[in-house]
Write an enzyme that holds these catalytic residues in place. Structure first.
Site, PDB file in Angstrom:
ATOM      1  N   ASN A  29       0.705  -1.119   0.088  1.00  0.00           N
ATOM      2  CA  ASN A  29       0.060   0.179   0.175  1.00  0.00           C
ATOM      3  C   ASN A  29       0.848   1.169   0.124  1.00  0.00           C
ATOM      4  OD1 ASN A  29      -2.291  -1.507  -0.078  1.00  0.00           O
ATOM      5  ND2 ASN A  29      -2.648  -1.535   2.373  1.00  0.00           N
ATOM      6  N   LYS A  31       3.743   4.145  -1.292  1.00  0.00           N
ATOM      7  CA  LYS A  31       4.394   4.720  -2.457  1.00  0.00           C
ATOM      8  C   LYS A  31       5.421   4.058  -2.884  1.00  0.00           C
ATOM      9  CE  LYS A  31       6.009   8.965  -4.231  1.00  0.00           C
ATOM     10  NZ  LYS A  31       5.668   8.848  -5.937  1.00  0.00           N
ATOM     11  N   LYS A  33       6.061   1.663  -5.779  1.00  0.00           N
ATOM     12  CA  LYS A  33       5.916   0.412  -6.789  1.00  0.00           C
ATOM     13  C   LYS A  33       6.352   0.787  -8.247  1.00  0.00           C
ATOM     14  CE  LYS A  33       1.703  -0.131  -5.046  1.00  0.00           C
ATOM     15  NZ  LYS A  33       1.806   1.077  -4.006  1.00  0.00           N
ATOM     16  N   THR A  34       5.634   1.881  -8.683  1.00  0.00           N
ATOM     17  CA  THR A  34       5.863   2.107 -10.287  1.00  0.00           C
ATOM     18  C   THR A  34       7.164   2.733 -10.266  1.00  0.00           C
ATOM     19  OG1 THR A  34       3.526   2.166 -10.723  1.00  0.00           O
ATOM     20  CG2 THR A  34       4.840   3.248 -12.270  1.00  0.00           C
ATOM     21  N   THR A  35       7.838   3.642  -9.290  1.00  0.00           N
ATOM     22  CA  THR A  35       8.931   4.067  -9.342  1.00  0.00           C
ATOM     23  C   THR A  35      10.129   3.168  -9.311  1.00  0.00           C
ATOM     24  OG1 THR A  35       7.693   5.816  -8.035  1.00  0.00           O
ATOM     25  CG2 THR A  35      10.155   6.263  -8.237  1.00  0.00           C
ATOM     26  N   ARG A  43      18.072   1.405 -15.398  1.00  0.00           N
ATOM     27  CA  ARG A  43      19.136   0.555 -15.142  1.00  0.00           C
ATOM     28  C   ARG A  43      19.801   0.016 -16.366  1.00  0.00           C
ATOM     29  NH1 ARG A  43      19.207  -0.978  -8.822  1.00  0.00           N
ATOM     30  NH2 ARG A  43      20.290   0.698  -8.026  1.00  0.00           N
ATOM     31  N   PHE A  85     -10.142   1.375 -19.333  1.00  0.00           N
ATOM     32  CA  PHE A  85     -10.936   0.778 -18.181  1.00  0.00           C
ATOM     33  C   PHE A  85     -11.890   1.958 -17.826  1.00  0.00           C
ATOM     34  CE2 PHE A  85      -7.191  -1.719 -18.129  1.00  0.00           C
ATOM     35  CZ  PHE A  85      -7.723  -2.986 -18.007  1.00  0.00           C
ATOM     36  N   TRP A  87     -13.884   1.451 -14.537  1.00  0.00           N
ATOM     37  CA  TRP A  87     -14.682   0.828 -13.626  1.00  0.00           C
ATOM     38  C   TRP A  87     -15.697   2.014 -12.883  1.00  0.00           C
ATOM     39  CZ3 TRP A  87      -9.350  -1.046 -12.888  1.00  0.00           C
ATOM     40  CH2 TRP A  87      -8.253  -0.104 -12.359  1.00  0.00           C
ATOM     41  N   GLU A 122       0.802  -2.042 -12.856  1.00  0.00           N
ATOM     42  CA  GLU A 122      -0.333  -1.926 -12.302  1.00  0.00           C
ATOM     43  C   GLU A 122      -1.203  -3.282 -12.782  1.00  0.00           C
ATOM     44  OE1 GLU A 122      -0.237   0.206 -10.199  1.00  0.00           O
ATOM     45  OE2 GLU A 122       0.277   1.991 -11.000  1.00  0.00           O
TER      46      GLU A 122
HETATM   47  P1  ATP Z   1       4.427   5.765  -7.522  1.00  0.00           P
HETATM   48  O1  ATP Z   1       4.047   5.529  -8.909  1.00  0.00           O
HETATM   49  O2  ATP Z   1       4.882   7.098  -6.899  1.00  0.00           O
HETATM   50  O3  ATP Z   1       5.809   4.770  -7.398  1.00  0.00           O
HETATM   51  P2  ATP Z   1       2.699   3.578  -6.716  1.00  0.00           P
HETATM   52  O4  ATP Z   1       3.072   2.828  -8.084  1.00  0.00           O
HETATM   53  O5  ATP Z   1       3.542   2.469  -5.427  1.00  0.00           O
HETATM   54  O6  ATP Z   1       3.404   4.937  -6.709  1.00  0.00           O
HETATM   55  P3  ATP Z   1       0.122   3.499  -6.757  1.00  0.00           P
HETATM   56  O7  ATP Z   1      -0.929   2.825  -6.248  1.00  0.00           O
HETATM   57  O8  ATP Z   1       0.348   3.047  -8.272  1.00  0.00           O
HETATM   58  O9  ATP Z   1       1.357   3.582  -6.323  1.00  0.00           O
HETATM   59  O10 ATP Z   1      -0.459   5.039  -6.908  1.00  0.00           O
HETATM   60  C1  ATP Z   1      -0.071   6.023  -7.848  1.00  0.00           C
HETATM   61  C2  ATP Z   1      -0.088   7.432  -7.324  1.00  0.00           C
HETATM   62  O11 ATP Z   1      -0.920   7.140  -5.975  1.00  0.00           O
HETATM   63  C3  ATP Z   1       1.056   7.990  -7.080  1.00  0.00           C
HETATM   64  O12 ATP Z   1       0.602   9.426  -7.591  1.00  0.00           O
HETATM   65  C4  ATP Z   1       1.227   7.873  -5.540  1.00  0.00           C
HETATM   66  O13 ATP Z   1       1.935   9.153  -5.195  1.00  0.00           O
HETATM   67  C5  ATP Z   1      -0.021   7.825  -5.004  1.00  0.00           C
HETATM   68  N1  ATP Z   1       0.115   7.084  -3.895  1.00  0.00           N
HETATM   69  C6  ATP Z   1       0.724   5.890  -3.746  1.00  0.00           C
HETATM   70  N2  ATP Z   1       0.785   5.512  -2.546  1.00  0.00           N
HETATM   71  C7  ATP Z   1      -0.049   6.240  -1.985  1.00  0.00           C
HETATM   72  C8  ATP Z   1      -0.577   6.175  -0.378  1.00  0.00           C
HETATM   73  N3  ATP Z   1      -0.305   5.213   0.267  1.00  0.00           N
HETATM   74  N4  ATP Z   1      -1.491   7.061  -0.168  1.00  0.00           N
HETATM   75  C9  ATP Z   1      -1.868   8.102  -0.958  1.00  0.00           C
HETATM   76  N5  ATP Z   1      -1.437   8.016  -2.321  1.00  0.00           N
HETATM   77  C10 ATP Z   1      -0.359   7.104  -2.594  1.00  0.00           C
HETATM   78 MG    MG Z   2       1.857   2.386  -9.480  1.00  0.00          MG
END
Ligand code: ATP
Ligand code: MG
Length: 190
Positions: A29, A31, A33-35, A43, A85, A87, A122
């Site tokens: 949950n 932040k 994952k995508t980063t 890399r 999508f 939803w 995702e």
């Molecule tokens: P990022 O893309 O920043 O690495 P993520 O891939 O881990 O985040 P996602 O679930 O894909 O997270 O959500 C994408 C967006 O939601 C991003 O803009 C991120 O900053 C935000 N976000 C991620 N985690 C949280 C959280 N715990 N609470 C609120 N917003 C979040």
């Molecule tokens: Mg993400």
């Protein structure tokens, strides 16, 4: 008295044997994952290798990451498929069709064996909402060549994929500025 050597001087596991394609999962949950996935893309690109990205849910990443990664030309292929999508509008059939179309793109890419790293961003959300079955995904992943890497991201990774994976990291939220009402920041969030 001689002090005990605490440094990790030797690798105690089995000897590393060169290149091995990894299945990597970034879930949880918090932040990052995508980063983290795009960090690995950087890399890979820096090594002169090729990357393919399929994004299942439309996000704001197009503005930041895409602009940067596009500069690598034909070293990278990007497929932001999330537009399909719905939803929010609850059109189940449409979402299932979009998920299937997206997964077909992923399996075509895997089967073509043209890339060193595949990022299916995702994808795990699509599984969580059951627009696509875990079985279809495990079957499709078997098309991967032995030395290419695959990264899957999204919250709520299913157990079957966790056990298949070589590397799993769970992002854990300790703090997020969103909780203080701070909105997404360009360069950090997208
Ligand atoms: P990022 O893309 O920043 O690495 P993520 O891939 O881990 O985040 P996602 O679930 O894909 O997270 O959500 C994408 C967006 O939601 C991003 O803009 C991120 O900053 C935000 N976000 C991620 N985690 C949280 C959280 N715990 N609470 C609120 N917003 C979040
Ligand atoms: Mg993400």
């Amino acid at each position: 008295m001689k002090k005990k050597d605490m440094a990790p001087r030797e690798f105690s596991g089995p000897a590393p044997r060169g290149r091995k394609g990894l299945l990597i999962i970034y879930t949880g949950n918090g932040k990052g994952k995508t980063t983290a996935a795009f960090g690995a893309a950087l890399r890979t690109l820096g090594r002169g290798h090729r990357v393919a990205v399929v994004q299942f849910i439309k996000g704001q990443w197009l503005s930041g990451e895409l602009n940067a990664l596009k500069k690598f030309g034909n070293q990278i292929e990007l497929y932001p498929l999330g537009d399909g999508f719905t939803w929010n509008t609850k059109n189940w059939d449409n979402d299932v069709a979009s998920a299937q179309k997206g997964w077909k793109k992923c399996t075509d890419l895997l089967a073509a064996h043209k890339h060193d790293l595949y990022i299916f961003d995702e994808l795990l959300y699509v599984l969580k909402y059951r627009f696509l079955s875990v079985k279809e995904v495990t079957r499709g992943l078997s098309l991967k060549s032995r030395d290419s890497h695959v990264i899957l991201t999204g919250r709520g990774a299913p157990r079957a994929l966790l056990s298949m994976a070589d590397l799993v990291t769970e992002m854990k939220e300790i703090k997020h500025p969103y909780k203080k009402g701070i909105t997404a920041q360009p360069g950090i969030d997208f």
